[in-house]
Write an enzyme that holds these catalytic residues in place. Sequence first.
Site, short mmCIF file in Angstrom:
data_model
loop_
_atom_site.label_atom_id
_atom_site.label_comp_id
_atom_site.label_asym_id
_atom_site.label_seq_id
_atom_site.Cartn_x
_atom_site.Cartn_y
_atom_site.Cartn_z
N HIS A 462 -128.72 -47.30 47.12
CA HIS A 462 -129.89 -46.85 46.36
C HIS A 462 -129.63 -45.45 45.77
CE1 HIS A 462 -134.30 -46.44 45.63
NE2 HIS A 462 -133.98 -45.16 45.72
N GLU A 463 -129.27 -44.52 46.63
CA GLU A 463 -129.06 -43.15 46.15
C GLU A 463 -127.90 -43.09 45.17
OE1 GLU A 463 -131.35 -41.17 46.46
OE2 GLU A 463 -132.41 -42.25 48.05
N HIS A 466 -129.12 -43.86 41.76
CA HIS A 466 -129.66 -42.66 41.11
C HIS A 466 -128.50 -41.79 40.62
CE1 HIS A 466 -133.90 -43.05 42.03
NE2 HIS A 466 -133.72 -43.02 43.34
N HIS A 469 -127.12 -42.93 37.48
CA HIS A 469 -128.06 -42.61 36.39
C HIS A 469 -127.79 -41.19 35.88
CE1 HIS A 469 -132.58 -42.97 35.08
NE2 HIS A 469 -131.76 -43.20 34.09
#
Length: 680
Positions: A462-463, A466, A469
């Site tokens: 998940h991290e 990010h 991104h």
Amino acid sequence: MPHGLAPFASIRAEHFAPAFGAALKAHRDELDAIAANPAPPSFENTLLAFDRSGREYVRIESLFYNLTASDTSPALQAVEREMAGPLAAHANAIYMHAALFGRIDALHAERGALNLTPEQLRLLERVHLDFVRAGAKLAMQEQQRYAAIMERLAELSTAFSQNVLAAEAAFRLVLRSEDDLTGLPGFVRAAAKQAALEREVNDGWVITLSRSLIVPFLSFSSRRDLREQAFRAWISRGEGEHDNRAVIAEIMRLRLEQARLLGYASYADYALADSMAGTQQAVNDLLMQAWVPAKQRAAAERDALQELAKAHGQAETIEPWDWLYYAEKVRQARYDLDETEVKPYFSLERMVEAVFDCARRLFGIEFTPRPDIAAYHPDVRVYEVRDSGAGNKVIGLFLHDNFARASKRGGAWMSTFRLQRLGATAGEGDVTPIVVNNNNFAKGAPGEPTLLSFDDAQTLFHEFGHGLHGMLSAVHYERLSGTSVLRDFVELPSQLFEHWLAEPQVLKRHARHYRSGEPIPDELIARIKAARTFNQGFETVSYVSSALVDMALHGKTAMDEFDPGAFEKSELQRIGMPREIVMRHRLPHFQHLFSGSFYAAGYYVYLWAEVLEADGFGAFAEAGNAFDAALAKRLRQCIYASGNSIAPMDAYRAFRGRAPVVEPMLKQRGLIDDLAAAAA
Ligand SMILES: [Zn+2]
């Protein structure tokens, strides 16, 4: 320093106040110069100049807040308290700079006639909206009041975070005997031993309130009395010593006043006006679509737990501190799956390789360790990121900070030391991003690997989503860079990336036993997969209740005699919260809402993004290949690289070819069945 990373070893807490002082002054001078330019306003002399201003201030501010989150100290905390007001005052000074706003407003009024590129137009509209939403159009007296509110809010959110950290640090449950350890598997004992050593407790094991320790403890400890004790401490963080309730009440009063000054009836209305969802109604509609089936599912889960508890000789009804414990037993019985069997296949080292490998296969980027570059703590790993599709050029630096420690706040998050941007004029070079991922995994004992649960591995992915991104961002303006998107879009790249962990081919390649190197057996993958919707009633209830309370709280249009405790209680009653489940974050430690304003009236964004992510990953499922090259290319271009340069729904449609639908999210959580399954 290499790639612009700060010289951490020579930074001291006392450097920050003078450095901030100088950087804030330099920024104000830059803004005054833009505003005083005798030439008529143009995109270049106003918007571009504004985007490029204050770089030293941003650099110091990012450095400072990364340190206070990841490796704080009493000295840094003192600076944090001291600087909260002045930094908020600086933000006010930017957005209430009348002459500067005058130029931006003039450009905005004639934006259709300026011949701007779509990205330039987006920047102009975005910056104009930032000013308006921060009070640029208020009358002088209102601006003064608004500024005072924002400064006070900054102090309050600092106090809130520091209280939570102090409450967590103050608690330790020391286990002294085999009797105290009953039920705890080896990995929990090892993590508790490690926590004890770090706290210089040499004759026992320590359970802290770090999620990676408390959750396994509540899942495995057979000592109901100790579970209750730990659970009560866990859910009362921010109440009692280090009390946050008065802080919350004041924050809420000020937020309502802030919203009213800007012409909104509630803070939620103000916050949602700049989101994909748009209105409280749209948010509540989505939340209720999950809430109703989740409660039904949770009731069935509770009945199964109650039955099992009875079989184990527990005469009393299930209490909140029993749920995880019996759920773990049901999980083991129903799926023949227990954490101690799964974790050896998920060593941190292997999972870090897995995230890098997925990024390489999807986007063609490579991560090279740079042990020669020192970060702010010896546990942090530094990597250089290269793009093989662009002549192997360096596109950024990535810092991986994976372990829990007393000086780090709880949870997991991505942050930046530097934002990406491309040169926007002939003479201007590109700036590569510096991205950090923080996790809070319990470190393995010395000489032992750190083993993750499947959930932990999911958090890592998940991290990292990010992180991608931020790293893959390819825009010209920092205001539009990376994760600077609308907040109900920001969890899309992260949640989407979790899907690759669950891909069988990824698991076969990377989920290898830490001792033997054997790949995870197919049948274990099948059991993990089958168990994925297990306990989703509980998970969804604890999450959605938090989001509903957040929305109701920020939707309030009066704050007279507001009492956070009473409010939380009555809201939970109103929505029919099952008595055996608590909110994922109760208000006194709900950092999303009160450590800053980003997630205030915004805790729903995870579910909103989940709609996009579940629907979006469907594109890969339809292609029959999780690494489909054409789709991956479009994913990079439309979602991971575009930052805020395109409207979020346009970005999504460009990737998916259509608007999203809600059903894949509900299906993913096991809250509705496949039509096919229903018919079978
Ligand atoms: Zn996230």
